[in-house]
Design a protein around this motif. Structure first.
Motif: not given
Length: 389
Positions: A104-126
């Motif tokens: 597959e074409p070259s892509t980033p793989y690291l994700l930053d987590v800005l918020y997380e609890d038992d129900d949701i997680v919010v990541v910062i997509k590159p």
């Protein structure tokens, strides 16, 4: 359709917070390939293997490509490899096309987590990372990284029952274009997924209700704000775009391309000018979207004559820059599929669009949450850049 809105300042985000942590596993050189299964239904006439694929999957490969795949041993019928394209298919037999692993074409793989609890997680997509599998990207996606991580329960939540916790990993509840960076909301439980999906559905259903910005932000279950850099100088400080968005045939995109279309589905974007650069002939804007049509911001801004800076696909009017007829000549790629189109496709990057901040009613506690992602330097105002130093 576009119109100038009332003279009022755009909604302002709270201060951004640093990510809690980062995660991600480097991509292997090759993915695992794919298998596509069909069970043959009753037919009034005998159907051969090649006729089946030619009739049902002509968007996947030309007939010469399907012949190549069959003769290469990539088709099984009821578990047995079949290399005869004229093999007659029986009712009820299971036909499987085994797509070979590919790079597959070259892509980033690291994700930053800005918020997380038992129900949701919010990541910062590159930018450059696709959210869900599709096209060339079947493994290198946000979803795969979410699946690879070992997620654990953090605290006690009203939604975290044995049934709701059975979801093995978080799943994205909306999409961002491959070239778009910023906040991506993911559900960790099935109940949270249903609740969050209803928020987005509510916004799309209410696109015809043109309320003022303060009511718009305060009464909705979720509000999303983007930062974008566009070509040209937008004269009005605030513009509301309500141009419908629909599909047209487009070479290289089997399902069709989303464009500005009078017969499309309703959509609404509120565009606020943050800064004008007369020397570079470009405008920095904040965009609030009520609906969530595919590529909505790219289409709406180009529709009003201000495409995103660097957008390889859309031009003035919300249409593609190039739309040649599908001139397939029967040639096929190494895997039997069509050659990669030479004209731009929606997944091409280069534009400047960032999911900057959102206001969310938590699906469990109903607490109002505001989340802000850090901005790329090109999408910062002069005042914001000055605060960094």
């Amino acid at each position: 359709m576009e119109r100038s809105a009332s003279d009022q300042s755009p909604p302002r985000p709270p201060l951004s917070s640093p990510p809690l942590y980062s995660f991600g596993r480097p991509w292997p050189e090759f993915n695992d390939g794919l298998s596509y299964t069909d069970v043959i239904k009753c037919s009034t006439s005998a159907t051969t293997l090649i006729d089946f694929y030619k009739s049902n999957y002509k968007n996947s490969a030309p007939i010469e490509g399907w012949l190549h795949r069959i003769r290469n041993g990539q088709i099984t019928i009821d578990g047995d490899v079949v290399k005869d394209p004229d093999c007659i298919l029986r009712e009820g037999c299971k036909v499987v096309y085994h797509r070979l692993p590919w790079k597959e074409p070259s892509t980033p793989y690291l994700l930053d987590v800005l918020y997380e609890d038992d129900d949701i997680v919010v990541v910062i997509k590159p930018s450059g990372l696709q959210v869900l599998p599709g096209g060339l990207f079947q493994q290198r996606t946000v979803l795969t990284q979410l699946q690879w991580r070992d997620w654990r329960v953090i605290t006690s939540s009203p939604l975290c029952t044995k049934q709701s916790a059975s979801q093995a990993h978080p799943v994205p509840v909306h999409r961002l274009g491959r070239g778009t960076s910023g906040l991506l909301l993911c559900a960790k439980t099935k109940i949270a997924k249903v609740g969050l999906a209803s928020y987005f559905a509510e916004g799309t259903a209410n696109t015809r209700s043109h309320r003022d910005s303060s009511e718009f932000c305060n009464t909705r279950q979720i509000s999303k704000f983007y930062r974008a850099l566009v070509t040209g100088i937008i004269e009005n400080d605030e513009v509301i775009v309500t141009q419908p968005i629909g599909l047209v045939k487009y070479a290289g995109v089997a399902q069709g391309l989303y464009v500005a279309s009078s017969t499309g589905k309703s959509a609404m974007s509120k565009v606020y000018v943050l800064e004008r650069d007369m020397q570079k002939n470009q405008t920095l804007v904040q965009v609030e979207i009520q609906s969530g049509r595919p590529h909505q911001i790219r289409i709406h801004l180009s529709y009003i004559g201000h495409p995103l800076l660097g957008d390889p696909l859309y031009c003035n009017g919300g249409m593609p820059k190039i739309n040649t007829a599908d001139s397939s000549n029967g040639s096929f790629a190494e895997d039997g599929g069509y050659e990669k189109p030479v004209q731009p496709v929606p997944g091409d990057c280069g534009y400047h669009l960032h999911a900057h901040w959102l206001v969310l009613s938590h699906p469990a506690s109903h607490e109002r949450i505001r989340l802000v992602a850090p901005l790329p330097s090109l999408l910062q105002t002069q005042a914001e850049r000055a605060q960094v130093f």
